[in-house]
Design a protein around this motif. Structure first.
Motif, PDB file in Angstrom:
ATOM      1  N   ALA A 106     106.721   2.411 -54.946  1.00  0.00           N
ATOM      2  CA  ALA A 106     105.643   2.196 -53.975  1.00  0.00           C
ATOM      3  C   ALA A 106     105.889   0.960 -53.127  1.00  0.00           C
ATOM      4  CB  ALA A 106     104.302   2.085 -54.697  1.00  0.00           C
ATOM      5  N   THR A 107     106.387  -0.117 -53.742  1.00  0.00           N
ATOM      6  CA  THR A 107     106.635  -1.330 -52.962  1.00  0.00           C
ATOM      7  C   THR A 107     107.833  -1.152 -52.043  1.00  0.00           C
ATOM      8  OG1 THR A 107     107.906  -2.245 -54.807  1.00  0.00           O
ATOM      9  CG2 THR A 107     105.595  -2.866 -54.660  1.00  0.00           C
ATOM     10  N   ALA A 108     108.837  -0.382 -52.483  1.00  0.00           N
ATOM     11  CA  ALA A 108     109.975  -0.096 -51.612  1.00  0.00           C
ATOM     12  C   ALA A 108     109.509   0.668 -50.375  1.00  0.00           C
ATOM     13  CB  ALA A 108     111.026   0.710 -52.371  1.00  0.00           C
ATOM     14  N   TYR A 109     108.640   1.653 -50.576  1.00  0.00           N
ATOM     15  CA  TYR A 109     108.092   2.428 -49.450  1.00  0.00           C
ATOM     16  C   TYR A 109     107.290   1.521 -48.527  1.00  0.00           C
ATOM     17  CZ  TYR A 109     105.264   6.047 -47.114  1.00  0.00           C
ATOM     18  OH  TYR A 109     104.630   6.840 -46.186  1.00  0.00           O
ATOM     19  N   PHE A 110     106.464   0.654 -49.117  1.00  0.00           N
ATOM     20  CA  PHE A 110     105.644  -0.263 -48.316  1.00  0.00           C
ATOM     21  C   PHE A 110     106.512  -1.187 -47.462  1.00  0.00           C
ATOM     22  CE2 PHE A 110     103.822  -4.543 -47.962  1.00  0.00           C
ATOM     23  CZ  PHE A 110     102.666  -4.272 -47.241  1.00  0.00           C
ATOM     24  N   TRP A 111     107.500  -1.849 -48.077  1.00  0.00           N
ATOM     25  CA  TRP A 111     108.303  -2.800 -47.318  1.00  0.00           C
ATOM     26  C   TRP A 111     109.233  -2.122 -46.326  1.00  0.00           C
ATOM     27  CZ3 TRP A 111     106.921  -7.518 -46.634  1.00  0.00           C
ATOM     28  CH2 TRP A 111     106.098  -8.127 -47.578  1.00  0.00           C
ATOM     29  N   GLY A 112     109.597  -0.862 -46.599  1.00  0.00           N
ATOM     30  CA  GLY A 112     110.324  -0.106 -45.579  1.00  0.00           C
ATOM     31  C   GLY A 112     109.477   0.086 -44.340  1.00  0.00           C
ATOM     32  N   ALA A 170     115.252  -6.610 -54.339  1.00  0.00           N
ATOM     33  CA  ALA A 170     114.292  -6.325 -55.413  1.00  0.00           C
ATOM     34  C   ALA A 170     114.009  -4.832 -55.553  1.00  0.00           C
ATOM     35  CB  ALA A 170     112.985  -7.066 -55.166  1.00  0.00           C
ATOM     36  N   PHE A 171     114.343  -4.057 -54.526  1.00  0.00           N
ATOM     37  CA  PHE A 171     113.992  -2.639 -54.543  1.00  0.00           C
ATOM     38  C   PHE A 171     115.193  -1.743 -54.827  1.00  0.00           C
ATOM     39  CE2 PHE A 171     111.373  -4.877 -51.294  1.00  0.00           C
ATOM     40  CZ  PHE A 171     110.281  -5.063 -52.111  1.00  0.00           C
ATOM     41  N   ALA A 172     116.258  -2.341 -55.375  1.00  0.00           N
ATOM     42  CA  ALA A 172     117.414  -1.550 -55.782  1.00  0.00           C
ATOM     43  C   ALA A 172     116.974  -0.491 -56.791  1.00  0.00           C
ATOM     44  CB  ALA A 172     118.475  -2.454 -56.408  1.00  0.00           C
ATOM     45  N   GLY A 173     117.480   0.714 -56.611  1.00  0.00           N
ATOM     46  CA  GLY A 173     117.058   1.826 -57.447  1.00  0.00           C
ATOM     47  C   GLY A 173     115.974   2.660 -56.815  1.00  0.00           C
ATOM     48  N   HIS A 174     115.404   2.173 -55.707  1.00  0.00           N
ATOM     49  CA  HIS A 174     114.355   2.909 -54.995  1.00  0.00           C
ATOM     50  C   HIS A 174     114.738   3.058 -53.513  1.00  0.00           C
ATOM     51  CE1 HIS A 174     111.947   2.375 -58.591  1.00  0.00           C
ATOM     52  NE2 HIS A 174     112.142   1.071 -58.523  1.00  0.00           N
ATOM     53  N   GLU A 175     116.029   3.293 -53.288  1.00  0.00           N
ATOM     54  CA  GLU A 175     116.523   3.343 -51.906  1.00  0.00           C
ATOM     55  C   GLU A 175     115.943   4.511 -51.116  1.00  0.00           C
ATOM     56  OE1 GLU A 175     119.362   0.839 -54.195  1.00  0.00           O
ATOM     57  OE2 GLU A 175     118.422   2.813 -54.539  1.00  0.00           O
ATOM     58  N   ASP A 180     125.228   5.344 -48.378  1.00  0.00           N
ATOM     59  CA  ASP A 180     125.264   5.285 -49.840  1.00  0.00           C
ATOM     60  C   ASP A 180     124.417   6.355 -50.512  1.00  0.00           C
ATOM     61  OD1 ASP A 180     126.942   3.099 -49.743  1.00  0.00           O
ATOM     62  OD2 ASP A 180     125.328   1.626 -49.910  1.00  0.00           O
ATOM     63  N   CYS A 181     123.658   7.126 -49.743  1.00  0.00           N
ATOM     64  CA  CYS A 181     122.785   8.136 -50.345  1.00  0.00           C
ATOM     65  C   CYS A 181     123.629   9.298 -50.870  1.00  0.00           C
ATOM     66  CB  CYS A 181     121.735   8.615 -49.343  1.00  0.00           C
ATOM     67  SG  CYS A 181     122.295   9.862 -48.154  1.00  0.00           S
ATOM     68  N   PRO A 182     123.096  10.104 -51.798  1.00  0.00           N
ATOM     69  CA  PRO A 182     123.892  11.164 -52.428  1.00  0.00           C
ATOM     70  C   PRO A 182     124.207  12.350 -51.517  1.00  0.00           C
ATOM     71  CG  PRO A 182     121.626  11.216 -53.216  1.00  0.00           C
ATOM     72  CD  PRO A 182     121.755   9.970 -52.414  1.00  0.00           C
ATOM     73  N   VAL A 183     123.656  12.375 -50.328  1.00  0.00           N
ATOM     74  CA  VAL A 183     123.927  13.442 -49.366  1.00  0.00           C
ATOM     75  C   VAL A 183     124.931  12.934 -48.342  1.00  0.00           C
ATOM     76  CG1 VAL A 183     122.910  14.916 -47.598  1.00  0.00           C
ATOM     77  CG2 VAL A 183     121.628  14.420 -49.674  1.00  0.00           C
ATOM     78  N   ASP A 184     125.895  13.756 -48.006  1.00  0.00           N
ATOM     79  CA  ASP A 184     126.872  13.382 -46.986  1.00  0.00           C
ATOM     80  C   ASP A 184     126.197  13.456 -45.625  1.00  0.00           C
ATOM     81  OD1 ASP A 184     129.154  12.774 -45.585  1.00  0.00           O
ATOM     82  OD2 ASP A 184     130.019  14.782 -45.733  1.00  0.00           O
TER      83      ASP A 184
END
Length: 236
Positions: free
Chosen positions: A27-33, A123-128, A172-176
């Motif tokens: 949720a915080t990753a989404y907010f700061w994005g 701080a939001f590593a893992g929630h990219e 870096d995302c899992p989709v090309d």
């Protein structure tokens, strides 16, 4: 943690948010994005703009603040001769009158922002994915390109470094999902796009399982789904 209610496509969803709006969490990753894409941070205030009422409610649930609806007319980034008028939802978070300051910090430097105004997202590593979804909804566009029958996904912002970071997240995302180079817009900012051939897979991945968390803008997801349907019909 606390739960907040959010409406998505008319259905009530529970959105899990941490007690600390700076904690590493989806949720915080989404907010700061969102904040990075369409917001502004100063020593005593955070202001972020959303185009979707449901997602604006989620942002308010994450960090508190006052939410107001406004109608805004602005130039289209790629062609300043075109303007568009739309409803916007402005979330304003002011520093507390007491000693806790802004989100419990004494100033902007206690937030994921450095002294030059650049964002720090470690701080939001893992929630990219949620971070990238917030960025797209804050400063990105999704459209159907009738001239080519393809889906277009692009990011536009005045901050070149922020867009360079978004390109790194996508790489870096899992989709090309190859992206184009950063280019200047006619309004003086910068932009880049995801390659049209990769846009369907990238967009699908970005919004995959988003209903489980409620961390998305329903109107943006509908726009993506309609664009994908139009592209499929064009191929037929």
């Amino acid at each position: 943690m606390s739960d907040a209610q959010s409406s998505a496509d008319g259905d009530a969803l529970e959105v899990s948010v941490p007690s600390d709006p700076l904690a590493g969490h989806a949720a915080t990753a989404y907010f700061w994005g969102h904040v990075a894409g369409s917001g502004d941070v100063s020593d005593d205030r955070i202001e972020v703009v959303a185009n979707d009422e449901a997602s604006a409610g989620v942002l308010a649930a994450v960090a508190g603040g006052d939410l107001e609806r406004e109608t805004t007319t602005r130039d289209y980034a790629h062609d300043t001769s075109i303007t568009r008028t739309e409803d916007e939802y402005v979330l304003t978070i002011d520093a507390d009158d007491g000693e806790s300051g802004l989100l419990g910090r004494s100033g902007a430097l206690g937030l994921p922002v450095d002294g030059r105004g650049n964002y720090r997202f470690g701080a939001f590593a893992g929630h990219e994915r949620e971070l990238l979804r917030g960025l797209l909804e804050g400063c990105g566009t999704v459209c159907f390109k009738s001239s080519s029958g393809t889906v277009g996904i692009s990011f536009v912002h005045d901050d070149r470094d922020l867009l360079a970071f978004a390109r790194e997240l996508i790489a870096d995302c899992p989709v090309d999902a190859p992206t184009g180079d950063l280019s200047e817009t006619s309004s003086g900012g910068y932009w880049f796009g995801v390659d049209d051939a990769a846009a369907p897979d990238f967009g699908t991945w970005l919004y995959e399982d988003c209903e489980e968390t409620g961390l998305f803008a329903p109107s943006r997801r509908r726009k993506l789904e309609r664009s994908l349907e139009q592209a499929d019909a064009y191929d037929e």
